[in-house]
Design a protein around this motif. Structure first.
Motif, PDB file in Angstrom:
ATOM      1  N   VAL A   1      14.534   3.076   2.627  1.00 27.95           N
ATOM      2  CA  VAL A   1      15.366   4.098   2.934  1.00 27.95           C
ATOM      3  C   VAL A   1      16.798   3.607   3.007  1.00 27.95           C
ATOM      4  N   GLU A   2      17.267   2.684   3.535  1.00 35.42           N
ATOM      5  CA  GLU A   2      18.528   2.255   3.288  1.00 35.42           C
ATOM      6  C   GLU A   2      18.986   1.679   2.104  1.00 35.42           C
ATOM      7  N   ARG A   3      18.162   1.330   1.206  1.00 38.29           N
ATOM      8  CA  ARG A   3      18.298   1.061  -0.433  1.00 38.29           C
ATOM      9  C   ARG A   3      18.852   2.509  -0.739  1.00 38.29           C
ATOM     10  N   SER A   4      17.708   3.353  -0.528  1.00 35.55           N
ATOM     11  CA  SER A   4      17.931   4.856  -1.308  1.00 35.55           C
ATOM     12  C   SER A   4      19.426   5.383  -0.764  1.00 35.55           C
ATOM     13  N   VAL A   5      19.816   5.267   0.476  1.00 31.50           N
ATOM     14  CA  VAL A   5      21.029   5.857   0.937  1.00 31.50           C
ATOM     15  C   VAL A   5      22.170   5.363   0.243  1.00 31.50           C
ATOM     16  N   SER A   6      22.036   3.928   0.165  1.00 29.72           N
ATOM     17  CA  SER A   6      23.325   3.082  -0.500  1.00 29.72           C
ATOM     18  C   SER A   6      23.265   3.530  -1.957  1.00 29.72           C
TER      19      SER A   6
ATOM     20  N   HIS B   1       0.837  -1.254  -0.008  1.00 28.75           N
ATOM     21  CA  HIS B   1       0.026  -0.025  -0.034  1.00 28.75           C
ATOM     22  C   HIS B   1       0.909   1.426  -0.090  1.00 28.75           C
ATOM     23  N   GLY B   2       1.977   1.181  -0.511  1.00 31.42           N
ATOM     24  CA  GLY B   2       2.777   2.296  -0.669  1.00 31.42           C
ATOM     25  C   GLY B   2       3.813   2.801   0.627  1.00 31.42           C
ATOM     26  N   LEU B   3       3.583   1.806   1.531  1.00 29.36           N
ATOM     27  CA  LEU B   3       4.433   2.330   2.748  1.00 29.36           C
ATOM     28  C   LEU B   3       5.779   2.215   2.554  1.00 29.36           C
ATOM     29  N   ILE B   4       6.669   3.335   2.957  1.00 23.73           N
ATOM     30  CA  ILE B   4       8.054   3.211   3.178  1.00 23.73           C
ATOM     31  C   ILE B   4       8.627   2.558   4.197  1.00 23.73           C
TER      32      ILE B   4
ATOM     33  N   GLY C   1      22.851   6.451  -3.033  1.00 31.03           N
ATOM     34  CA  GLY C   1      23.588   7.811  -3.100  1.00 31.03           C
ATOM     35  C   GLY C   1      22.410   8.824  -3.141  1.00 31.03           C
ATOM     36  N   ASN C   2      22.937  10.299  -2.826  1.00 32.94           N
ATOM     37  CA  ASN C   2      21.827  11.388  -2.803  1.00 32.94           C
ATOM     38  C   ASN C   2      21.391  11.698  -4.018  1.00 32.94           C
ATOM     39  N   ASN C   3      22.104  11.624  -5.183  1.00 27.20           N
ATOM     40  CA  ASN C   3      21.636  12.136  -6.434  1.00 27.20           C
ATOM     41  C   ASN C   3      20.171  11.762  -6.638  1.00 27.20           C
ATOM     42  N   ALA C   4      19.664  10.628  -6.452  1.00 27.01           N
ATOM     43  CA  ALA C   4      18.219  10.317  -6.655  1.00 27.01           C
ATOM     44  C   ALA C   4      17.418  11.308  -6.063  1.00 27.01           C
ATOM     45  N   ALA C   5      17.624  12.040  -5.245  1.00 24.60           N
ATOM     46  CA  ALA C   5      16.710  12.899  -4.239  1.00 24.60           C
ATOM     47  C   ALA C   5      16.808  14.360  -5.155  1.00 24.60           C
ATOM     48  N   THR C   6      17.602  14.615  -5.997  1.00 24.92           N
ATOM     49  CA  THR C   6      17.915  15.732  -6.780  1.00 24.92           C
ATOM     50  C   THR C   6      17.038  15.926  -7.986  1.00 24.92           C
ATOM     51  N   PRO C   7      16.417  17.007  -7.910  1.00 26.23           N
ATOM     52  CA  PRO C   7      15.233  17.366  -8.841  1.00 26.23           C
ATOM     53  C   PRO C   7      15.891  17.144 -10.247  1.00 26.23           C
ATOM     54  N   SER C   8      15.499  16.752 -11.310  1.00 26.65           N
ATOM     55  CA  SER C   8      15.980  16.680 -12.645  1.00 26.65           C
ATOM     56  C   SER C   8      16.363  18.154 -13.234  1.00 26.65           C
ATOM     57  N   HIS C   9      15.259  19.195 -13.011  1.00 27.38           N
ATOM     58  CA  HIS C   9      15.720  20.380 -13.356  1.00 27.38           C
ATOM     59  C   HIS C   9      16.663  21.207 -12.706  1.00 27.38           C
ATOM     60  N   GLU C  10      17.072  21.157 -11.424  1.00 27.80           N
ATOM     61  CA  GLU C  10      18.209  21.434 -10.587  1.00 27.80           C
ATOM     62  C   GLU C  10      19.270  20.815 -11.054  1.00 27.80           C
ATOM     63  N   SER C  11      19.611  19.655 -11.498  1.00 29.95           N
ATOM     64  CA  SER C  11      20.675  18.961 -12.104  1.00 29.95           C
ATOM     65  C   SER C  11      21.110  19.407 -13.251  1.00 29.95           C
ATOM     66  N   LYS C  12      19.822  19.924 -14.275  1.00 27.43           N
ATOM     67  CA  LYS C  12      20.230  20.501 -15.422  1.00 27.43           C
ATOM     68  C   LYS C  12      20.774  21.738 -15.360  1.00 27.43           C
ATOM     69  N   ALA C  13      20.011  22.601 -14.373  1.00 29.55           N
ATOM     70  CA  ALA C  13      20.642  23.968 -14.305  1.00 29.55           C
ATOM     71  C   ALA C  13      21.935  24.140 -13.903  1.00 29.55           C
TER      72      ALA C  13
END
Length: 217
Positions: free
Chosen positions: A11-16, A3-6, A18-30
């Motif tokens: 969380v541990e998989r996301s951290v492993s 049911h979409g539960l985090i 790296g943090n780039n996954a949390a960076t918005p694409s438009h910010e990366s492009k800028a």
């Protein structure tokens, strides 16, 4: 998870990963675009540097009086520097010219490109002839231009400044050298306004000083 539960594993998989996954694409492009812009500028435009120490007593005195009488439209140190840079450019027409197809094109307006730092990197905000208007109109135009740029509404402007200005004084940076944006002839890098003792007329005096470095082509 169900049911979409985090879950903790998510969380541990996301951290492993790296943090780039949390960076918005438009910010990366800028950031990528700004990195490409500055790299191209530094590698294709020959820079030389001139550093000056400005006595800011008169400017700070004027700003204090203005802000006291105009609390709804206060002037910042950066506003003063942008207006002064435009006035200086108007007095230096040889700097306010570009070479195009082997010909020198003289600009009639002393436009200024203001470099503004935001979370996604840098914004380059063109301001038309900042010294030409009355102070109140100039400050209103500055506020509108900066707000529009931060909202992504800067596209389509016909202003093409040859002089840029970057101010890191709010970060207590004493002095620095800036990279000339493509299309400009020079950029003014302004440091923090600070107290400094200078030797004047045979005696030591405290002075409010701002160090500026002009990077020029």
């Amino acid at each position: 998870g169900a049911h979409g539960l985090i879950t903790k594993a998510d969380v541990e998989r996301s951290v492993s990963q790296g943090n780039n996954a949390a960076t918005p694409s438009h910010e990366s492009k800028a950031r990528e675009a700004m990195a490409a812009l500055t790299s191209r500028s530094k590698s294709t435009i020959p820079h030389f540097y001139v550093t000056l120490h400005l006595d800011m007593a008169a400017a700070e005195g004027w700003r204090a009086r203005w802000n006291q009488s105009h609390p709804e439209l206060k002037a910042s140190v950066n506003d003063c520097l942008v207006r002064a840079a435009s006035a200086a450019l108007a007095d230096s027409p040889r700097l306010n010219a570009r070479v195009s197809d082997g010909k020198v094109e003289q600009e009639s307006l002393a436009d200024v490109l203001v470099v503004v730092g935001v979370d996604s990197g840098l914004l380059l905000v063109p301001v038309a002839d900042p010294h030409a208007d009355a102070v109140e109109l100039f400050l209103q135009r500055m506020k509108t231009a900066l707000n529009s740029a931060k909202e992504g509404k800067i596209h389509g402007t016909k202003v093409t400044p040859l002089l840029a200005i970057s101010n890191l004084g709010m970060f207590r940076v004493k002095e620095f050298s800036a990279i000339i944006p493509p299309g400009c002839n020079a950029i003014v890098a302004a440091g923090a306004v600070r107290d400094q003792v200078v030797w004047r007329n045979g005696r030591a005096e405290p002075v409010r000083v701002c160090t500026i470095t002009v990077s020029a082509d």
